[in-house]
Design a protein around this motif. Structure first.
Motif, PDB file in Angstrom:
ATOM      1  N   SER A 144      -1.588   0.730 -12.528  1.00  0.00           N
ATOM      2  CA  SER A 144      -2.308  -0.439 -12.908  1.00  0.00           C
ATOM      3  C   SER A 144      -2.856  -0.735 -14.270  1.00  0.00           C
ATOM      4  O   SER A 144      -3.324   0.382 -14.689  1.00  0.00           O
ATOM      5  CB  SER A 144      -3.231  -0.863 -11.416  1.00  0.00           C
ATOM      6  OG  SER A 144      -2.188  -0.943 -10.432  1.00  0.00           O
ATOM      7  N   ASN A 196       7.026   3.757  -6.704  1.00  0.00           N
ATOM      8  CA  ASN A 196       7.578   4.561  -5.115  1.00  0.00           C
ATOM      9  C   ASN A 196       9.036   5.529  -5.619  1.00  0.00           C
ATOM     10  O   ASN A 196       9.986   4.901  -6.396  1.00  0.00           O
ATOM     11  CB  ASN A 196       7.648   3.952  -4.464  1.00  0.00           C
ATOM     12  CG  ASN A 196       6.842   3.086  -3.417  1.00  0.00           C
ATOM     13  OD1 ASN A 196       5.850   4.032  -2.875  1.00  0.00           O
ATOM     14  ND2 ASN A 196       6.666   1.803  -3.564  1.00  0.00           N
ATOM     15  N   THR A 236       2.357  -1.211  -8.826  1.00  0.00           N
ATOM     16  CA  THR A 236       2.906   0.484  -8.273  1.00  0.00           C
ATOM     17  C   THR A 236       4.214   1.420  -8.149  1.00  0.00           C
ATOM     18  O   THR A 236       4.472   0.187  -8.552  1.00  0.00           O
ATOM     19  CB  THR A 236       1.965   0.670  -6.811  1.00  0.00           C
ATOM     20  OG1 THR A 236       2.931  -0.159  -5.892  1.00  0.00           O
ATOM     21  CG2 THR A 236       0.749   0.339  -6.389  1.00  0.00           C
ATOM     22  N   ASN A 282       0.838   6.954  -7.787  1.00  0.00           N
ATOM     23  CA  ASN A 282       1.518   5.773  -8.405  1.00  0.00           C
ATOM     24  C   ASN A 282       1.267   4.797  -8.369  1.00  0.00           C
ATOM     25  O   ASN A 282       2.334   3.557  -8.594  1.00  0.00           O
ATOM     26  CB  ASN A 282       2.928   5.938  -6.496  1.00  0.00           C
ATOM     27  CG  ASN A 282       3.644   6.956  -6.213  1.00  0.00           C
ATOM     28  OD1 ASN A 282       3.533   8.208  -6.779  1.00  0.00           O
ATOM     29  ND2 ASN A 282       3.785   7.016  -4.956  1.00  0.00           N
ATOM     30  N   ASP A 283       0.165   4.530  -8.745  1.00  0.00           N
ATOM     31  CA  ASP A 283      -0.531   3.565  -9.312  1.00  0.00           C
ATOM     32  C   ASP A 283      -0.024   3.714 -11.197  1.00  0.00           C
ATOM     33  O   ASP A 283      -1.029   4.615 -11.868  1.00  0.00           O
ATOM     34  CB  ASP A 283      -1.956   3.558  -8.933  1.00  0.00           C
ATOM     35  CG  ASP A 283      -3.147   2.099  -9.287  1.00  0.00           C
ATOM     36  OD1 ASP A 283      -2.056   1.259  -9.505  1.00  0.00           O
ATOM     37  OD2 ASP A 283      -4.198   2.283  -9.722  1.00  0.00           O
ATOM     38  N   GLN A 288      -1.730  -5.174 -11.834  1.00  0.00           N
ATOM     39  CA  GLN A 288      -2.180  -4.544 -10.582  1.00  0.00           C
ATOM     40  C   GLN A 288       0.088  -4.152 -10.944  1.00  0.00           C
ATOM     41  O   GLN A 288       0.626  -4.885 -10.900  1.00  0.00           O
ATOM     42  CB  GLN A 288      -1.802  -5.320  -9.459  1.00  0.00           C
ATOM     43  CG  GLN A 288      -3.006  -5.437  -8.545  1.00  0.00           C
ATOM     44  CD  GLN A 288      -3.872  -4.358  -8.772  1.00  0.00           C
ATOM     45  OE1 GLN A 288      -3.238  -3.296  -8.019  1.00  0.00           O
ATOM     46  NE2 GLN A 288      -4.880  -4.338  -8.359  1.00  0.00           N
TER      47      GLN A 288
END
Length: 353
Positions: free
Chosen positions: A122, A65, A63, A119-120, A61
């Protein structure tokens, strides 16, 4: 002129004294950073540790910002690398910038982005190998801004001590790596050995670990193993000379895709006969790592001593009983007998591939 310089010096010292008095609670070595605006980019991971197994899949994972006031950046870059045990070198895994995506080396064709949102970042790893174990760095580069997060990929498996037919303390680091590979395993990390020690592994011979250190786990302190009055723990010899010094090795293996079994045969076999018997059955003579994986992960239990690929004779006991490891569940080791002896059966391995 002299009077003026003297006056300025006194004034400077006076102000310095006033500053020290006003801020006497500050340490002299402390540095204070003042930021007018918060970070324009931040990277996070919701799950800093992911557990999988060989042959499985895993999602690391990550993410990010961005500052909402920042304009879209078509050149924003997502970069994944794998950290090495000494953190001095990184292995390229995957890079994406817009529609351009690239995977590297042994990760080629096995990694892609999850793309669960804008905004991923992963990373999905498929068909996981033993070498995939370790720490991965997710880095986002947005113009002059960049930030990182680190995710660990752990594997379900087992650590086992290994020494060659020549006897204990005969492996330099390169030999140790090859010995583990030959037995369907890799050199274990300290974290893997530590977890094995917590699970009860007790072994008095020092062995190589993947970072180049030499250590060994003791759950029952005794005189030949650091002293009987010491506390249990992982004994550490520190970093050793990888080329000149020789020890045993701790190997790590995980799940496999295939079938491990004891070959039912009417007669006991020499080593060469054991190899041919497995081949005739459409299989290969099993490796030490495959026996440990079958025993630990599948609960395989058999009280028949059998040849393995390294020339050793062993048998796995999951249910302790009289004459078959009466006190503990273990892979029992009968040594490296003369390969011409017709005293043992054989364990085979048939791959699903």
């Amino acid at each position: 002129m002299t009077f003026l310089l003297f006056f300025l010096l006194v004034l400077s010292e006076s102000r310095a004294d006033s500053f020290d008095e006003a801020y006497s609670d500050l340490e002299h070595y402390r540095t204070i950073y003042i930021s007018e605006n918060g970070p324009r980019l931040s990277v996070d991971t919701a799950q800093p540790k992911v557990i999988s197994q060989r042959g499985g899949n895993a999602t690391l994972q990550c993410t990010f910002n961005r500052d909402p006031s920042s304009p879209p950046n078509p050149k924003l870059r997502i970069k994944w690398t794998k950290l090495t045990s000494d953190y001095l070198k990184e292995i390229d895994v995957f890079v994406a910038m817009g529609f351009h995506k690239k995977s590297y080396g042994r990760f080629h064709g096995r990694v892609h982005l999850q793309d669960a949102g804008k905004n991923d970042a992963s990373l999905v790893i498929t068909d996981i190998t033993l070498e995939d174990y370790g720490k991965y760095k997710c880095e986002i580069i947005d113009g002059l801004e960049d930030d990182i997060a680190v995710v660990s990929l752990d594997l379900q498996g087992i650590v086992f001590p290994h020494s060659p037919r020549l006897g204990r303390y005969n492996l330099n680091f390169a030999d140790a790596e090859k010995a583990c590979r030959d037995q369907d395993a890799i050199v274990a990390s300290f974290d893997q050995l530590y977890d094995a020690w917590r699970d009860g592994l007790d072994w008095c011979n020092a062995g190589w670990l993947s970072d180049g250190s030499v250590q060994y786990p003791i759950t029952k302190p005794r005189e030949p193993c650091g002293g009987k009055n010491t506390i249990p723990g992982v004994r550490n010899y520190g970093m050793r000379d990888k080329q000149k010094e020789r020890y045993d090795v701790f190997c790590f293996t995980s799940n496999y895709k295939g079938r491990f079994y004891y070959l039912i045969h009417p007669f006991k076999l020499t080593y060469d006969e054991a190899v041919r018997a497995c081949q005739k059955d459409g299989a290969q003579i099993a490796k030490v790592g495959q026996m440990y994986a079958a025993w630990k992960l599948l609960g395989y239990d058999r009280c028949d001593a059998g040849w393995l690929a390294d020339g050793s004779v062993r048998y796995p006991i999951s249910r302790p009983r009289r004459r078959c490891s009466p006190t503990e569940a273990a892979v029992r080791f009968s040594g490296f007998p003369d390969k011409k002896h017709k005293l043992y059966g054989v364990y085979c391995y048939k791959s699903d591939n």
